[in-house]
Design an enzyme around this catalytic site. Structure first.
Site: not given
Ligand SMILES: [Zn+2]
Length: 301
Positions: A237, A233, A260, A77
Site C-alpha cells: 500500500d 500488504h 492511505h 495496488h
Molecule cells: Zn491495499
C-alpha cells in the site's frame, strides 16, 4: 543512461471494484516519455487523471484520485505494481470509477505487466533522492523518509487483536523482491468491520476471494500466503500511495500504523519539502557501471 520505461504493448483484463462491486474493464497502454502514469475514464469521454499527489481525492479505505468531474478509486495496488516493475509512463483506461480488486493483491497486475512487456524510452529517468529526513505523524501513526542509497521500506503495524498484535518488516525494494515478497500479499479487514463497511456502501464487491477477513480467533480464508502477509500488504500500500510523488524514490521509508490518509498526505509533504531531496538521473548503484557518479539535475519544482 538509466532510461524511462513504458509498456511494450497494450493489455486488458476484467474484474470487479472492491467497494462498488461493479464490473470493470482495465486496459494498460504504452505512453511517451514524461507522460507519467495517467488514468483515463473511457466512460467519461476519455477524461484523464494523472497519478499525482495533487489529485488525491477520497482516501477512506482505499486511495482515490479526482480531477474535474472524473474520479478513480482504489489505485494503490496497480500503482505499486507499475512503479515496482519500473514503468514510468502508462495510460490506465477504465470504464468505471474503480480499479478492479482482482485477488486483493498486486500479483495479477504484475502478471499483466509482464505479459505486456517493458520498453525502454529515449529519455533519462529522474529519481527523487532524499537528502535529509522528512517526517509526518498523526497521533500514534507516523511515517518518515530518510536518506539511503536504495529504495527501502520498513513497516510496522499493531492492532488490538491476538492475531495481529505486532508485525514489522524491512525490505529493499527491487523488481524481483517486490514481485516475490510483496505483490502477492492481499488486503485485509476485520470481520467486525465488514458489516459497517457494507452499511456505508463500501466493500460491496468484497469476498474471501479478494480479501483476508480476520475473525475473532483466526482468518476466515483457508490459508495465508505469508505468515506476515498483513505487514507485507501495508508495504504494498505505501509503495502504491507514494507512487503519487511521480518519480522513483531513492530513500528509506519508515512507517508505523499508517494508512492511505497518512501515506497520501506524506506524498504531498515530500513534494512540498523540495529542499529535502534532489532530482538525479542515475538510480541505485547496481544500475550504473562501477564508479559512475550520480549526476544531479536541477529540481523541476
Ligand atoms: Zn491495499
Amino acid at each position: 543512461m538509466d532510461a524511462q520505461r513504458t509498456l511494450r504493448r497494450s493489455i486488458s483484463c476484467a474484474g470487479i471494484g472492491l467497494h462498488s462491486g461493479r464490473k470493470v474493464t482495465l486496459s494498460l497502454k504504452p505512453a511517451p516519455p514524461d507522460a507519467g502514469i495517467r488514468f483515463r475514464r473511457t466512460d467519461l469521454g476519455g477524461l484523464e487523471i494523472p497519478a499525482s499527489a495533487e489529485h488525491v481525492g477520497g482516501i477512506q479505505y482505499a486511495t482515490g484520485l479526482t480531477r474535474e468531474r472524473a474520479t478513480v478509486e482504489t489505485v494503490e495496488h496497480l500503482l505499486a505494481a507499475l512503479v515496482s516493475s519500473g514503468v514510468d509512463n502508462a495510460i490506465v483506461e477504465l470504464n468505471t470509477p474503480e480499479v478492479p480488486i482482482m485477488d486483493g493483491s498486486a500479483a495479477p497486475f504484475i502478471y499483466l505487466i509482464q505479459e505486456a512487456g517493458i520498453k525502454r524510452l529515449a529519455a533519462p529517468r529522474r529519481y527523487l533522492k532524499v537528502l535529509r529526513p522528512i517526517t509526518l505523524s498523526r497521533g500514534d501513526k507516523r511515517i518518515a523518509l530518510y536518506p539511503s542509497d536504495h529504495f527501502k521500506v520498513t513497516y510496522s503495524i499493531s492492532f488490538d487483536h491476538p492475531l495481529l498484535r505486532h508485525q514489522a518488516r524491512t525490505l529493499r525494494i527491487s523488481e524481483d523482491s517486490f514481485a516475490e515478497e510483496i505483490a502477492p500479499a492481499r488486503t485485509f479487514c476485520f470481520l467486525k468491520e465488514v458489516e459497517m463497511l457494507r452499511q456505508n456502501g463500501l466493500a460491496l464487491g468484497g469476498s474471501l476471494d479478494n480479501a483476508i477477513v480476520i475473525g475473532e480467533t483466526g482468518v476466515l480464508n483457508s490459508a495465508l500466503r505469508f505468515e506476515d502477509e498483513f505487514v507485507r500488504h501495508k508495504i504494498l500500500d505505501v509503495i502504491g500511495d507514494l507512487a503519487l510523488v511521480g518519480r522513483p524514490i531513492i530513500g528509506h521509508v519508515v512507517a508505523h500504523r499508517g494508512g492511505h490518509a497518512l501515506h497520501t498526505a506524506f506524498a504531498s509533504r515530500i513534494l512540498e519539502e523540495a529542499d529535502a531531496w534532489r532530482e538525479v538521473e542515475a538510480g541505485a548503484a547496481e544500475a550504473q557501471p562501477v564508479g559512475a557518479a550520480i549526476r544531479t539535475v536541477p529540481a523541476a519544482n
